[in-house]
Design a protein around this motif. Sequence first.
Motif, mmCIF file in Angstrom:
data_model
loop_
_atom_site.group_PDB
_atom_site.id
_atom_site.type_symbol
_atom_site.label_atom_id
_atom_site.label_comp_id
_atom_site.label_asym_id
_atom_site.label_seq_id
_atom_site.Cartn_x
_atom_site.Cartn_y
_atom_site.Cartn_z
ATOM 1 N N PRO A 146 -0.056 123.764 29.379
ATOM 2 C CA PRO A 146 0.447 125.138 29.335
ATOM 3 C C PRO A 146 1.317 125.462 30.543
ATOM 4 O O PRO A 146 1.041 124.997 31.656
ATOM 5 N N ASP A 147 2.326 126.258 30.329
ATOM 6 C CA ASP A 147 3.153 126.805 31.394
ATOM 7 C C ASP A 147 3.793 125.717 32.266
ATOM 8 O O ASP A 147 3.904 125.860 33.475
ATOM 9 N N THR A 148 4.167 124.623 31.662
ATOM 10 C CA THR A 148 4.722 123.516 32.439
ATOM 11 C C THR A 148 5.850 122.838 31.669
ATOM 12 O O THR A 148 5.672 122.501 30.492
ATOM 13 N N ILE A 149 6.971 122.678 32.349
ATOM 14 C CA ILE A 149 8.065 121.913 31.744
ATOM 15 C C ILE A 149 8.475 120.826 32.728
ATOM 16 O O ILE A 149 8.547 121.082 33.942
ATOM 17 N N MET A 150 8.732 119.654 32.210
ATOM 18 C CA MET A 150 9.224 118.577 33.076
ATOM 19 C C MET A 150 10.475 117.971 32.470
ATOM 20 O O MET A 150 10.550 117.753 31.266
ATOM 21 N N ILE A 151 11.422 117.695 33.352
ATOM 22 C CA ILE A 151 12.683 117.087 32.909
ATOM 23 C C ILE A 151 12.975 115.918 33.845
ATOM 24 O O ILE A 151 12.837 116.050 35.076
ATOM 25 N N LYS A 152 13.340 114.789 33.289
ATOM 26 C CA LYS A 152 13.707 113.636 34.122
ATOM 27 C C LYS A 152 14.942 112.977 33.508
ATOM 28 O O LYS A 152 15.032 112.865 32.280
ATOM 29 N N GLU A 153 15.848 112.553 34.329
ATOM 30 C CA GLU A 153 17.013 111.843 33.795
ATOM 31 C C GLU A 153 17.654 110.993 34.896
ATOM 32 O O GLU A 153 17.480 111.255 36.093
ATOM 33 N N ARG A 181 16.800 110.934 43.053
ATOM 34 C CA ARG A 181 16.805 109.469 43.114
ATOM 35 C C ARG A 181 15.840 108.888 42.091
ATOM 36 O O ARG A 181 14.705 109.300 41.976
ATOM 37 N N GLN A 182 16.369 107.950 41.341
ATOM 38 C CA GLN A 182 15.530 107.210 40.410
ATOM 39 C C GLN A 182 14.801 106.124 41.184
ATOM 40 O O GLN A 182 15.000 105.929 42.374
ATOM 41 N N ASN A 183 13.980 105.429 40.465
ATOM 42 C CA ASN A 183 13.236 104.346 41.086
ATOM 43 C C ASN A 183 14.156 103.152 41.255
ATOM 44 O O ASN A 183 14.352 102.369 40.345
ATOM 45 N N TYR A 191 9.739 107.031 33.562
ATOM 46 C CA TYR A 191 8.365 107.366 33.913
ATOM 47 C C TYR A 191 8.091 107.131 35.401
ATOM 48 O O TYR A 191 7.110 107.612 35.941
ATOM 49 N N ALA A 192 8.956 106.335 36.058
ATOM 50 C CA ALA A 192 8.752 106.073 37.482
ATOM 51 C C ALA A 192 9.348 107.174 38.344
ATOM 52 O O ALA A 192 9.213 107.157 39.555
ATOM 53 N N CYS A 193 10.038 108.112 37.703
ATOM 54 C CA CYS A 193 10.728 109.156 38.463
ATOM 55 C C CYS A 193 9.761 110.295 38.798
ATOM 56 O O CYS A 193 9.016 110.760 37.947
ATOM 57 N N HIS A 194 9.779 110.740 40.052
ATOM 58 C CA HIS A 194 8.947 111.876 40.452
ATOM 59 C C HIS A 194 9.533 113.147 39.835
ATOM 60 O O HIS A 194 10.693 113.158 39.511
ATOM 61 N N PRO A 195 8.843 114.230 39.824
ATOM 62 C CA PRO A 195 7.428 114.409 40.153
ATOM 63 C C PRO A 195 6.534 113.803 39.068
ATOM 64 O O PRO A 195 6.971 113.607 37.939
#
Lengths: 378, 544
Positions: A146-153, A181-183, A191-195
Amino acid sequence: MCRLFALTSRDPVSPMRAIDALNVMKEGHDGSGVGLFLSGLGGPWEELKEYPILSGIFTDAGLARMSEYMTKNGFQSKYSATFKPDVEPPVGTPKRGTYASIAFRIPDEWKGMTREQADRNLVQMRLDLRAMGEAEGDIMVFSFWPDTIMIKEVGDPLAIAGYLKLDREELYARHILAQGRQNTNYAINLYACHPFFIEGISTMTNGENTAFVPIREYLMSRGVTGYQGYQSDSEVFTHIAHYATKRLGLDISSYKHVITPMNDDEMRDHPDREFLSDLKRACRKLIIDGPNCIIGCLPDGSMFMAQDRKKLRPGVVGGNPELGIYGFSSEICGLNAAIPERDRTKDFQPMHLDTAIVGPDCREVLQCSQKDPLRQQL
Amino acid sequence: MLAERPITPATLSRKDLPWQIKWDINTCTKCGRCTSVCPVNAIELGVFRKRDVKPPMGLSAKPTTEFSTFYGIRQRTDPAYACIGCAMCNMVCPNNAIEPSRQYDSTTLQFQNNRGGQPRTRGGRRNNSESLLDQIKFIRISMLTDPALDAGRHEFDVRTLLGRVLSPEAEIKCFRENGWKPPVREIYPLVIGGMSFGALSPNMWEGLQMGVAYLNEEMNMPVRICTGEGGCPPRLLRSRFLKYVILQIASGYFGWDEIIHAIPEMKEDPCAIEIKYGQGAKPGDGGLLMWYKVNKLIAAIRGVPSGVSLPSPPTHQTKYSIEEAVAKMIQSMSMAWGFRVPVYPKISASSTSLAVLNNLVRNPYAAGLAIDGEDGGTGAAYNVSMNHMGHPIASNLRDCYKALCVAGAQNEIPLIAGGGIGKHGNLAANAAALIMLGASMVQIGKYVMQAGAGCLGSEKDRCNVCNIGVCPKGITSQDPRVYRRLDPEKVAERVVDFYLSFDTELRKVIAPLGRSTSLPVGMSDALGISDKDAADRLDIKYVI
């Protein structure tokens, strides 16, 4: 090396503010990727606080498979903020499909579950979807909470922000973690990208954790749903924070006692010496040993920053209590860019014993030293 | 050779002996020190008669024969007295007129050195110079994202835990409920392994104890020493130095009476109790103290007659099965000190190590598991036991550590690895490799004798007569005429020296890996080896 910037604000702000800060810090990272964690969401999400939001990237086939899976589990989509770029991606970014954040209505049969059981099930569903996607390459899921969005690219943060139109109002949030910065140590893997994220807890880190392998082995043997993956050596920081707060019932100021316990001399006069030496002994396997600055956000919206003992990655916390906005930055130039309207003399750089915490009210930086008496009574 | 000398199947020539005495008639002063110091009487004073034919000038006179006599050193060729290459003769010779030299193509002695139906018994080493630990390299050197540390100036925490460590959940529960916590000691990860008061000479033992006390009290290094089977001198039991000592009880229970009787008068608890079920170099055999070394003092401490061999029986009636023994003995030993002292078993590395470990995981009183690999030294064992029995330590330890990982109890039961550490002098590298394979601490025995007291024994079958009480350096002899050669003060100095250099070397290994605040137990990503099969077996990186 990674650059980190986090914002916590009383009112929702655009994630672009964090992305711009990353851009200012660009000298220190190679623009190879970006990761965003958004919580305390504003806009249309304000009314949907109780609905878990699935964040990820899907091909058309993946979207269909995901819907099918969710329906099978009794979940109904309530609201979605999907984005399918119609322009060519920036250099180095692959064309992936739809970037989606979808809020789901929880099935009625979940109502009788305990909170822990329901939370665990949400994590399990995220893992199931991730596994389904890893087999076919059509689904990537970063969070389901809930109340959480994550974006990685992959790609330069500013270019990605333009490409994905991150200044959309539906992405305004009160708590933002952004990492650039990517991994790059190993093959690129989103999936290795933070957070990293688990059950409402998200952290990001710069530097490298040399104690990664033993800590990973230890966490994986704890039998906690969700302690897996570990594409990055920094993912363990999130899981240690989760383990310390959710499993051990400690508060976040004790997190530092787990990852970087005091030495005998420092502990000698501590009022809670007995407990701390027991904790150090029991959690010895979780001691981190690398230059790291850890910035994280907890389910209640508090944000914190801690350093390892070596403190070779100095971070800074500063902000404006009047405006109700605070920034956590791995470089001071990032903080200057994002929150110029602040009293710079009040900036706080946590030393090796300190944890800096800003509560959800965004009024002050709470400075906890490991030498202080424990805040939490056991 | 005398004309009438009998040539039997067991007759050997000098050529057949692996160690040959080179003696120089021109520089020898015939002082006789070499023959008197030789521990195995391989050389003796010899009277040699020489015939010299002198042909006169001219044709008519006949040649004359003259006989002369000279004195020198003769090497005996009887296999029972074969030279062991200790080179004590050279050490005492004022002119370096004598020395043994190794003849590598002489292998025939090994067919003859078992006599009277008795296979060869010897002390010390495996006669195998291979070492897997030496092949392991530390490959994960930190470069940019994680700068390497300064081994000389950075703050390091080189400590480990001995004792049952509760899981974080259990520890917090225990703290909240004020429950019983298993005793845990924070110690230095390099432990001096069990070498008994019977095996070592009093001077050597005293030297070790002094060295350990100095390291603890002056150098701030919590080094611990295990007594080995055979009890402990009563004065030490009643002294404050007992806290630096791990008391061992073994299958023979030798010397245990003495310890039990001293409990009420102990000023300090011992560091821990080690129950020895087996040792690496003679697994299943138990210890053997040969009669040569059982003098009056040893006999008194062990409560046995002097001058009789003391083989520790491999099993005792109280050790009916490992499950029972582990449960019962650990509990009763813990009880003896009011559950304030960690108690752990020591076993020889074997294919059943995992079974023992499984028993311990479920025993709340078990404080650890010591595993001794096949390269461990010993005071006495049959050749065949030492060379061909037992399991190498690296893979055994790794299996145990991985089993603990699966159970989620890694480092909660500390694993103590021994056997072949520092075999070729690379003590810190070998110890670090084992720690990264999963050992919480390592124990050494042979290395202490070699580095601390100048033991002459080697993996090439040099010396290795520790068992018969004639140790030329006085390390393992109970004969005062021999052991007075060893100065306990000097032993203590050397022990301190090598511990400090070990400490520096260990930091030189872990600092480049970026580790400083906790011992890198299980940091297997740092290790690489150029042997594919070994890499697969140990689950470390294969590098060439």
